[in-house]
Structures are given as structure tokens and as C-alpha cells.
Design an enzyme around this catalytic site. Structure first.
Site, short mmCIF file in Angstrom:
data_model
loop_
_atom_site.label_atom_id
_atom_site.label_comp_id
_atom_site.label_asym_id
_atom_site.label_seq_id
_atom_site.Cartn_x
_atom_site.Cartn_y
_atom_site.Cartn_z
N LYS A 119 5.55 7.96 1.75
CA LYS A 119 4.49 7.50 2.65
C LYS A 119 4.33 8.43 3.86
O LYS A 119 3.23 8.54 4.41
CB LYS A 119 4.76 6.06 3.11
CG LYS A 119 5.00 5.08 1.95
CD LYS A 119 3.86 5.05 0.94
CE LYS A 119 4.27 4.44 -0.39
NZ LYS A 119 3.24 4.56 -1.44
N GLY A 168 4.43 -3.37 1.25
CA GLY A 168 5.06 -4.43 2.04
C GLY A 168 6.58 -4.41 2.03
O GLY A 168 7.22 -5.17 2.74
N GLU A 203 4.75 2.94 13.47
CA GLU A 203 3.31 2.75 13.70
C GLU A 203 3.10 1.63 14.70
O GLU A 203 3.88 0.66 14.72
CB GLU A 203 2.59 2.34 12.40
CG GLU A 203 2.37 3.45 11.42
CD GLU A 203 1.68 2.98 10.14
OE1 GLU A 203 1.42 1.76 9.98
OE2 GLU A 203 1.41 3.85 9.29
N TYR A 205 1.73 -1.76 15.63
CA TYR A 205 1.47 -2.91 14.77
C TYR A 205 0.08 -3.47 15.08
O TYR A 205 -0.21 -3.85 16.22
CB TYR A 205 2.53 -3.99 15.02
CG TYR A 205 2.28 -5.29 14.27
CD1 TYR A 205 2.45 -5.35 12.90
CD2 TYR A 205 1.88 -6.44 14.94
CE1 TYR A 205 2.22 -6.54 12.20
CE2 TYR A 205 1.65 -7.63 14.26
CZ TYR A 205 1.82 -7.66 12.89
OH TYR A 205 1.59 -8.83 12.21
N HIS A 211 -7.54 -5.62 5.06
CA HIS A 211 -7.05 -4.59 4.13
C HIS A 211 -8.24 -4.14 3.30
O HIS A 211 -8.72 -4.88 2.44
CB HIS A 211 -5.94 -5.15 3.25
CG HIS A 211 -5.44 -4.18 2.24
ND1 HIS A 211 -4.62 -4.54 1.19
CD2 HIS A 211 -5.62 -2.86 2.11
CE1 HIS A 211 -4.35 -3.47 0.46
NE2 HIS A 211 -4.94 -2.44 1.01
N HIS A 238 2.11 -10.29 0.14
CA HIS A 238 1.75 -9.01 -0.45
C HIS A 238 1.26 -9.13 -1.89
O HIS A 238 1.11 -8.12 -2.59
CB HIS A 238 2.89 -8.00 -0.34
CG HIS A 238 3.35 -7.82 1.08
ND1 HIS A 238 2.55 -7.24 2.04
CD2 HIS A 238 4.49 -8.21 1.72
CE1 HIS A 238 3.20 -7.26 3.20
NE2 HIS A 238 4.36 -7.84 3.04
N ARG A 294 -2.90 5.29 -9.04
CA ARG A 294 -3.05 4.61 -10.34
C ARG A 294 -4.36 3.86 -10.38
O ARG A 294 -5.02 3.68 -9.35
CB ARG A 294 -1.91 3.60 -10.50
CG ARG A 294 -1.96 2.54 -9.40
CD ARG A 294 -1.09 1.32 -9.66
NE ARG A 294 -1.40 0.27 -8.71
CZ ARG A 294 -0.93 0.19 -7.47
NH1 ARG A 294 -0.11 1.11 -7.01
NH2 ARG A 294 -1.31 -0.81 -6.68
N VAL A 297 -5.23 -3.17 -10.25
CA VAL A 297 -5.56 -4.47 -10.86
C VAL A 297 -7.03 -4.82 -10.60
O VAL A 297 -7.75 -5.24 -11.50
CB VAL A 297 -4.65 -5.58 -10.28
CG1 VAL A 297 -5.08 -6.95 -10.80
CG2 VAL A 297 -3.19 -5.31 -10.61
#
Ligand code: MV4
Length: 449
Positions: A119, A168, A203, A205, A211, A238, A294, A297
């Protein structure tokens, strides 16, 4: 179709294995299903051209068993592997091994999977290409003293996040300076234990973000397009429960601007195939947090709005074909909503595997059900509890909501408890109807019930 693959092995199960199988069939490409012993009666096996048993029920022995999957590809003569989502889909070592066996991994390069899996590396790359980030540390934190300095600069509360985390996992919040020492130690210890990598970053918060994620597709010839955003704020622990395209919170101009920044960045990176950039959106500002390398979903809401088959595009691109269209050719039509139906108790969220004695899926205009369920199927206890995705598409968000309500009412899954009643409650909530929700809304909604 000329110049594509001879045969594609689908290294997954359930609805996504079926989803990829359907794209292969429409493209005239034979496909191979793989399955665990627990999945011998699964729909993705029953509908397959050909199938191979790759091991016992536990995922680590079957759907994560690299040697068994590569052997299955070899013995069936497959020349490409589609990983779906989850399992091996973001495993750079697997992608490397697929290529080392002379097969094509239908996805990004192993180097890009590896980069986005870290990340810190992902954020550093995006920042250097002009993508906005949450204020925080410039890469890895090397000491508690550095954490203090950065936290004082950006202001509390702050989050300490694991470089190897994501989704998460491996996050600790410090609301004030007195809590930073503890957050630092715990985050590092947990990251070391969970990922074998204790690198962390900091970071500011954001306390009430949405999202919002952007779907991108890049070919091997330097062309990159985006298919707009999805709002995935409706989640619990999450786990996403409902997604929409587009986001009720942003304008067309905001989508175009974010899309232009992101596609330019990915072209510079030399990224290839499908990807999703995750952003937090608060006070009119986007901040990049992670990239998923990827198919996701929730890709169907994007497909419905853009009228594109994202799996077909992934396969074409992996075979070396050019996109063949540009950003101006991509139109955003109407609104789409997806409900993820799981085999869980709608109050306690305990899994409810077992026999589905009857299954009836809704239909009609603008309704899509991606599911591997059938009457008489026994939902196994070994895997993810998602049993169906109900996706609706309509000209406006209000019409999509009406269509989702009537589709949920038609949906029948008999024999096991599911989250269908919870989805019905969400669709009736005034905050949902108004599009007025953050990542925290659903947890309060289910808790308050
Ligand atoms: C954050 C955040 C607030 N501020 N980062 C959680 C999952 C991981 N992908 C990033 N996450 C968050 N990062 C900053 N600087 C809040 C979350 C977060 C969250 C993000 C997206 C969707 C659901 C979430 C639920 C809780 C926390």
C-alpha cells in the site's frame, strides 16, 4: 474468435466462475472448471465444458493450491488462467508461476500486482503521478518520533496502517497524541504477526467519508479508459452489502476530472488489464487509498451502466488485442444497484450453510441475477457466504430503487436464512433513498435495529 485463447482455466468457484464461463462461451473459447471435493455438485461444475477436481474442501488445499491448478491447466491443454476475485487473484507469485509455465494470466503484470499489494508503494506511485492522497506520512514511518511529527502536522485523529494490509486489515486509530505510542506499537506488532511485514504509514483519519471507487481498463498498447465510479459506502465490518453506479454523491464533472487524472497516471505506469482505484470522498475531495488489481465482485453495476462486458475485455486484452475505443465512446446510461445476498442470519450475520430446498430468482426488464444457486443445492460451510448478486438497472436512481424493491420481493431462497430481509429494510430507509450515507451509516442502521 481469432487470435484469442485455445482454452481458459477458471481458477475460482461460485457465481464468479460462472460469470467467467459465460464470457468464454460467448467468445467461443472452451473453458475448464476446477473444484474442490465439496463442490462436485456446484453449478460452475455442472455447466462446465470440462472440469478437474483439485483437492479437498479447505481452500488452501484446492482453490489456493497452485500446483494442483497449474497441473489442471496442463492436463486439459488450457493456455490461459482467469483467477476471478479472491483466492489467487492478487497473488503476484501465482501470476509469475502461471507465466513461467508458458500460460497467460488474465490480469495485470505480476510487477503491478506486487506494487499495488504494497500500500505504501501504491500510494507513492499514485502521488508521483498527480493522484490526490489523504494527508499523511511520505511513505513508510521509520520511527515513533516521525509518527509524532507527521501527526502533529496533519492533525488528530490519525490512522496507522500496515503497508501489507488493505481491505480494513491492520489499521489503528489515535484520537490524540497520548494514544499514538500505543497505536504505533499495536499496529506494528499486528502487521508483523499477520503479514510478516511491520512496515506502517500514517494518514489523517477522515471521520465520515464515502467509499467511491473507479473502474479502469488498460490494454497492452498504452490505451487506458475508465468506466466511471461505484459507490461502495454501504458496508459492515469491511463487507460490502450494496453498491451503486454512479455515486449519488458526485457529479458528472467530478467523474470526468477524476477519470482523466487516473487514466493518465495508469498510462504512465504501464498498467494493463482491469483495475479499481479506491478513494475516500469527504467534503468534496477525493483521496486515493488503495488499488485492487482484479475484477471486483461489484463489477456488474458498471457493466449495466456502461453496456460493456468487463470479463470479455479482460480476456481480449490478455490476448494482446487493443481496446479499440476511447474514453469519448464510453457512455454512462442510467443507474445500477447491486445487493449482495449472503447465506447469513440477517440479524446476527452468523453463516447459515445448508440445503436450499427452493430457489426462485426475480426477472423482468433491467434485472440481472449472478448466482450459482439452484433448488436442491447445499451451500457448503467452507467458503464465502455470498450466494447471489441481484443487480438492477433503470434510467434513474429512483426507478432503480423501485426496481430493486420489487425484485427483492420476488426473490425466494427457501431452506436457509439469507440477508434478503435486511436488503429490503435498507431499500426502505429514507437515508438510502436520499443517497445520504457514509461508510458508517449501515453499521448504525443494523446496530440500531
Ligand atoms: C481510512 C478511513 C478513514 N481515514 N483512511 C478501511 C479499509 C481500507 N481499505 C481503508 N479503510 C479506511 N481507511 C483514512 N485516512 C476509513 C476507512 C474505513 C473504510 C473505508 C472504506 C470502506 C469502509 C470502511 C470502513 C471503516 C473504515
Amino acid at each position: 474468435m481469432a487470435g484469442l485463447f485455445q482454452k481458459i482455466l477458471i481458477a475460482n468457484r461460485g457465481e464468479i466462475a460462472l460469470r467467467v464461463q459465460r464470457a468464454c462461451r460467448e467468445m467461443g473459447i472452451p473453458s475448464v472448471a476446477v473444484h474442490s471435493t465439496a463442490d462436485a455438485q456446484a453449478m460452475h461444475v455442472r455447466l462446465a465444458d470440462e472440469s478437474v477436481c483439485i483437492g479437498p474442501p479447505a481452500a488452501r488445499d484446492s482453490y489456493l493450491n497452485v500446483a494442483a491448478i497449474l497441473s489442471a491447466a496442463t492436463i486439459t491443454g488450457a493456455d490461459a488462467i482467469h483467477p476471478g476475485y479472491g483466492f489467487l487473484s492478487e497473488n503476484a507469485e501465482f501470476a509469475d508461476m502461471v507465466e513461467a509455465h508458458g500460460l497467460t494470466f488474465i490480469g495485470p503484470s505480476p510487477a503491478h500486482i506486487r506494487m499495488m499489494g504494497d500500500k505504501i508503494a501504491a500510494k507513492t506511485a499514485m502521488a508521483s503521478l498527480g493522484v490526490p492522497l489523504v494527508p499523511g506520512s511520505d511513505g513508510e514511518l521509520t520511527s515513533l518520533e516521525e509518527a509524532r511529527t507527521v501527526a502533529a502536522r496533519v492533525g488528530y485523529p490519525v490512522l496507522i496502517k500496515a503497508a501489507a494490509g488493505g481491505g480494513g486489515r491492520g489499521m489503528k486509530v489515535a484520537f490524540a497524541a497520548e494514544e499514538l505510542d500505543e497505536a504505533w506499537s499495536v499496529a506494528r506488532a499486528e502487521a508483523r504477526a499477520a503479514f510478516g511485514n511491520d512496515a506502517v504509514y500514517l494518514e489523517k483519519y477522515l471521520d465520515r467519508p464515502r467509499h467511491i471507487e473507479l473502474q479502469v481498463m488498460a490494454d497492452a498498447h498504452g490505451h487506458v479508459v475508465h468506466f466511471g465510479e461505484r459507490d461502495c459506502s454501504l458496508q459492515r465490518r469491511h463487507q460490502k452489502l450494496l453498491e451503486e453506479a454512479g455515486s449519488p454523491a458526485i457529479t458528472r464533472a467530478q467523474r470526468d476530472a477524476l477519470g482523466a487524472t487516473v487514466t493518465a497516471a495508469l498510462a504512465r505506469l504501464g498498467y494493463r488489464n482491469a483495475g479499481t482505484l479506491e478513494f475516500l470522498y469527504q467534503d468534496g475531495q477525493f483521496a486515493f487509498i488503495e488499488m485492487n488489481t482484479r475484477l471486483q465482485v461489484e463489477h456488474p453495476v458498471t457493466e449495466m451502466v456502461c453496456g460493456v462486458d468487463l470479463v470479455r475485455e479482460q480476456i481480449r486484452i490478455a490476448a494482446g488485442q487493443a481496446l479499440g475505443y476511447g474514453q469519448p465512446d464510453i457512455r454512462f446510461n442510467g443507474h445500477a444497484i447491486e445487493c449482495r445476498i449472503t447465506a447469513e442470519d440477517p440479524e446476527t450475520f452468523m453463516p447459515t450453510p445448508g440445503m436450499v430446498s427452493a430457489f426462485h430468482a426475480p426477472g423482468g426488464l433491467g434485472v440481472r441475477v449472478d448466482s450459482a444457486l439452484y433448488s436442491g443445492y447445499k451451500v457448503p460451510p467452507y467458503y464465502d457466504s455470498m450466494i447471489a448478486k441481484l443487480i438492477v438497472h433503470a434510467p434513474t436512481r429512483a426507478e432503480a430503487i423501485a426496481r430493486m424493491r420489487r425484485s427483492l420481493a420476488e426473490f425466494a431462497v427457501v431452506g436457509i436464512k439469507t440477508t434478503l430481509p435486511l436488503h429490503q429494510r435498507i431499500l426502505e430507509a429514507p437515508e438510502f433513498e436520499a443517497g445520504d450515507y457514509t461508510i458508517h451509516w449501515l453499521e448504525r442502521f443494523v446496530g440500531a435495529h
